[in-house]
Design a protein around this motif. Structure first.
Motif, PDB file in Angstrom:
ATOM      1  N   MET A   3       0.870  -1.126   0.096  1.00 38.58           N
ATOM      2  CA  MET A   3       0.285   0.001   0.037  1.00 38.58           C
ATOM      3  C   MET A   3       0.852   1.291  -0.151  1.00 38.58           C
ATOM      4  N   GLU A   4       0.567   2.213  -0.967  1.00 34.97           N
ATOM      5  CA  GLU A   4       1.457   3.303  -1.136  1.00 34.97           C
ATOM      6  C   GLU A   4       1.013   4.440  -0.278  1.00 34.97           C
ATOM      7  N   MET A   5       1.997   5.000   0.476  1.00 33.26           N
ATOM      8  CA  MET A   5       1.570   6.206   1.456  1.00 33.26           C
ATOM      9  C   MET A   5       1.160   7.472   0.651  1.00 33.26           C
ATOM     10  N   ALA A   6       0.274   8.051   1.023  1.00 35.01           N
ATOM     11  CA  ALA A   6      -0.172   9.283   0.406  1.00 35.01           C
ATOM     12  C   ALA A   6       0.915  10.522   0.834  1.00 35.01           C
ATOM     13  N   ASP A   7       1.239  11.512  -0.167  1.00 30.36           N
ATOM     14  CA  ASP A   7       2.079  12.398  -0.297  1.00 30.36           C
ATOM     15  C   ASP A   7       1.292  13.415   0.687  1.00 30.36           C
ATOM     16  N   PRO A   8       2.065  13.797   2.057  1.00 28.69           N
ATOM     17  CA  PRO A   8       1.598  14.707   3.081  1.00 28.69           C
ATOM     18  C   PRO A   8       1.012  16.009   2.345  1.00 28.69           C
ATOM     19  N   LEU A   9       1.693  16.685   1.453  1.00 28.16           N
ATOM     20  CA  LEU A   9       1.826  17.751   0.983  1.00 28.16           C
ATOM     21  C   LEU A   9       0.577  17.788  -0.117  1.00 28.16           C
ATOM     22  N   VAL A  10       0.386  16.725  -0.892  1.00 27.61           N
ATOM     23  CA  VAL A  10      -0.892  16.791  -1.777  1.00 27.61           C
ATOM     24  C   VAL A  10      -2.005  16.695  -0.924  1.00 27.61           C
ATOM     25  N   GLU A  11      -2.095  15.845   0.050  1.00 23.35           N
ATOM     26  CA  GLU A  11      -3.269  15.737   0.905  1.00 23.35           C
ATOM     27  C   GLU A  11      -3.410  17.044   1.688  1.00 23.35           C
ATOM     28  N   ALA A  12      -2.406  17.723   1.979  1.00 19.86           N
ATOM     29  CA  ALA A  12      -2.474  19.267   2.568  1.00 19.86           C
ATOM     30  C   ALA A  12      -3.141  20.214   1.395  1.00 19.86           C
ATOM     31  N   LEU A  13      -2.778  20.026   0.220  1.00 16.10           N
ATOM     32  CA  LEU A  13      -3.488  20.782  -0.944  1.00 16.10           C
ATOM     33  C   LEU A  13      -4.622  20.447  -0.969  1.00 16.10           C
ATOM     34  N   ARG A  14      -5.312  19.109  -0.984  1.00 18.44           N
ATOM     35  CA  ARG A  14      -6.450  18.658  -1.029  1.00 18.44           C
ATOM     36  C   ARG A  14      -7.706  19.113   0.141  1.00 18.44           C
ATOM     37  N   ALA A  15      -6.795  19.393   1.295  1.00 16.44           N
ATOM     38  CA  ALA A  15      -7.775  19.986   2.409  1.00 16.44           C
ATOM     39  C   ALA A  15      -7.976  21.537   1.900  1.00 16.44           C
ATOM     40  N   LEU A  16      -6.939  22.135   1.545  1.00 19.75           N
ATOM     41  CA  LEU A  16      -6.907  23.583   1.364  1.00 19.75           C
ATOM     42  C   LEU A  16      -7.861  23.910   0.247  1.00 19.75           C
ATOM     43  N   VAL A  17      -7.815  22.955  -0.828  1.00 25.05           N
ATOM     44  CA  VAL A  17      -8.717  23.249  -1.992  1.00 25.05           C
ATOM     45  C   VAL A  17     -10.213  23.288  -1.367  1.00 25.05           C
ATOM     46  N   GLU A  18     -10.510  22.047  -0.434  1.00 23.27           N
ATOM     47  CA  GLU A  18     -11.932  21.776  -0.096  1.00 23.27           C
ATOM     48  C   GLU A  18     -12.264  23.053   0.552  1.00 23.27           C
ATOM     49  N   ARG A  19     -11.288  23.396   1.797  1.00 22.67           N
ATOM     50  CA  ARG A  19     -11.819  24.591   2.569  1.00 22.67           C
ATOM     51  C   ARG A  19     -11.985  25.838   1.982  1.00 22.67           C
ATOM     52  N   GLU A  20     -11.189  26.059   0.795  1.00 22.95           N
ATOM     53  CA  GLU A  20     -11.241  27.439   0.122  1.00 22.95           C
ATOM     54  C   GLU A  20     -12.172  27.405  -0.959  1.00 22.95           C
ATOM     55  N   GLY A  21     -12.821  26.442  -1.265  1.00 27.65           N
ATOM     56  CA  GLY A  21     -14.210  26.423  -2.200  1.00 27.65           C
ATOM     57  C   GLY A  21     -13.661  26.042  -3.498  1.00 27.65           C
ATOM     58  N   GLY A  22     -12.875  25.220  -3.838  1.00 23.41           N
ATOM     59  CA  GLY A  22     -12.357  24.603  -4.814  1.00 23.41           C
ATOM     60  C   GLY A  22     -10.875  24.993  -5.631  1.00 23.41           C
ATOM     61  N   ARG A  23     -10.489  24.370  -6.486  1.00 22.44           N
ATOM     62  CA  ARG A  23      -9.112  24.501  -7.146  1.00 22.44           C
ATOM     63  C   ARG A  23      -9.102  25.668  -7.827  1.00 22.44           C
ATOM     64  N   HIS A  24     -10.298  26.065  -8.399  1.00 23.65           N
ATOM     65  CA  HIS A  24     -10.279  27.356  -9.098  1.00 23.65           C
ATOM     66  C   HIS A  24     -10.054  28.529  -8.450  1.00 23.65           C
ATOM     67  N   ALA A  25     -10.867  28.520  -7.359  1.00 18.98           N
ATOM     68  CA  ALA A  25     -10.543  29.768  -6.569  1.00 18.98           C
ATOM     69  C   ALA A  25      -8.866  29.613  -5.814  1.00 18.98           C
ATOM     70  N   VAL A  26      -8.454  28.533  -5.451  1.00 20.81           N
ATOM     71  CA  VAL A  26      -7.119  28.513  -4.872  1.00 20.81           C
ATOM     72  C   VAL A  26      -6.045  28.962  -6.102  1.00 20.81           C
ATOM     73  N   ALA A  27      -6.351  28.393  -7.273  1.00 22.08           N
ATOM     74  CA  ALA A  27      -5.350  28.483  -8.540  1.00 22.08           C
ATOM     75  C   ALA A  27      -5.397  30.153  -8.786  1.00 22.08           C
ATOM     76  N   ARG A  28      -6.404  30.831  -8.719  1.00 22.42           N
ATOM     77  CA  ARG A  28      -6.728  32.174  -9.016  1.00 22.42           C
ATOM     78  C   ARG A  28      -5.860  32.891  -8.063  1.00 22.42           C
ATOM     79  N   LYS A  29      -6.035  32.550  -6.571  1.00 20.04           N
ATOM     80  CA  LYS A  29      -5.369  33.567  -5.591  1.00 20.04           C
ATOM     81  C   LYS A  29      -3.990  33.038  -5.565  1.00 20.04           C
ATOM     82  N   ILE A  30      -3.201  32.049  -6.199  1.00 19.69           N
ATOM     83  CA  ILE A  30      -2.018  31.859  -6.023  1.00 19.69           C
ATOM     84  C   ILE A  30      -1.230  32.246  -7.414  1.00 19.69           C
ATOM     85  N   GLY A  31      -2.099  32.477  -8.361  1.00 14.42           N
ATOM     86  CA  GLY A  31      -1.717  32.658  -9.710  1.00 14.42           C
ATOM     87  C   GLY A  31      -1.115  31.385 -10.597  1.00 14.42           C
ATOM     88  N   VAL A  32      -1.752  30.471 -10.448  1.00 14.33           N
ATOM     89  CA  VAL A  32      -1.294  29.373 -11.264  1.00 14.33           C
ATOM     90  C   VAL A  32      -2.505  28.905 -12.205  1.00 14.33           C
TER      91      VAL A  32
END
Length: 167
Positions: A1-30
């Protein structure tokens, strides 16, 4: 069983908290597709998994200070008064006295993660109380070990720890 990347999991939680990947991408300029590919686990052309690289991590740190810490599961840590007797017993019974003496002095002066890791290895390499550990002691040891493993996983990923504030 492969361990989840903690940074990807943190990004996933952030995206969920902030209303989606579009909102996060817009705010950080990516590009939103970059976040989509990381979150969906779409591999690079080389076959390696995509991750939260240094440049993306820096943008996230600027726009969302503490984004990594906010995603960590809150684990109950043992009180120092509960953990200290276990640690002191392990120190007293440790057969690696010379290395332990040197390591403790280095920890007092430098507090480097590598010194902490080696101390944990030395003290957990044997059972100072023999086979008669209570269930409570085993549970405490498991919680301390789990907390140390979580902290180390973030160090390995190159993430700076936040300084601990004294109460």
């Amino acid at each position: 069983m492969e361990m989840a990347d903690p940074l990807v999991e943190a990004l996933r939680a952030l995206v969920e908290r902030e209303g989606g990947r579009h909102a996060v991408a817009r705010k950080i300029g990516v590009n939103e597709q970059s976040l989509y590919q990381i979150l969906r686990g779409i591999p690079l052309p080389s076959g390696k998994p995509r991750g939260v690289g240094a440049k993306l991590r820096e943008k996230l740190n600027v726009a969302y200070p503490g984004w990594i810490d906010a995603s960590r599961p809150k684990m109950p840590l043992p009180e120092i008064r509960d953990a200290l007797p276990v640690v002191l017993d392990a120190i007293a019974a440790c057969p690696h006295r010379d290395e332990l003496r040197t390591l403790l002095a280095l920890l007092v002066d430098h507090d480097a993660p590598a010194y902490r890791q080696r101390l944990a290895e030395l003290l957990s390499s044997f059972d100072p109380r023999g086979p008669n550990l209570t269930t409570e002691d085993k549970a405490l040891a498991a919680r301390v070990t789990k907390a140390a493993q979580m902290a180390e996983s973030f160090d390995v990923a190159g993430v700076m720890k936040q300084p601990v504030k004294n109460k």
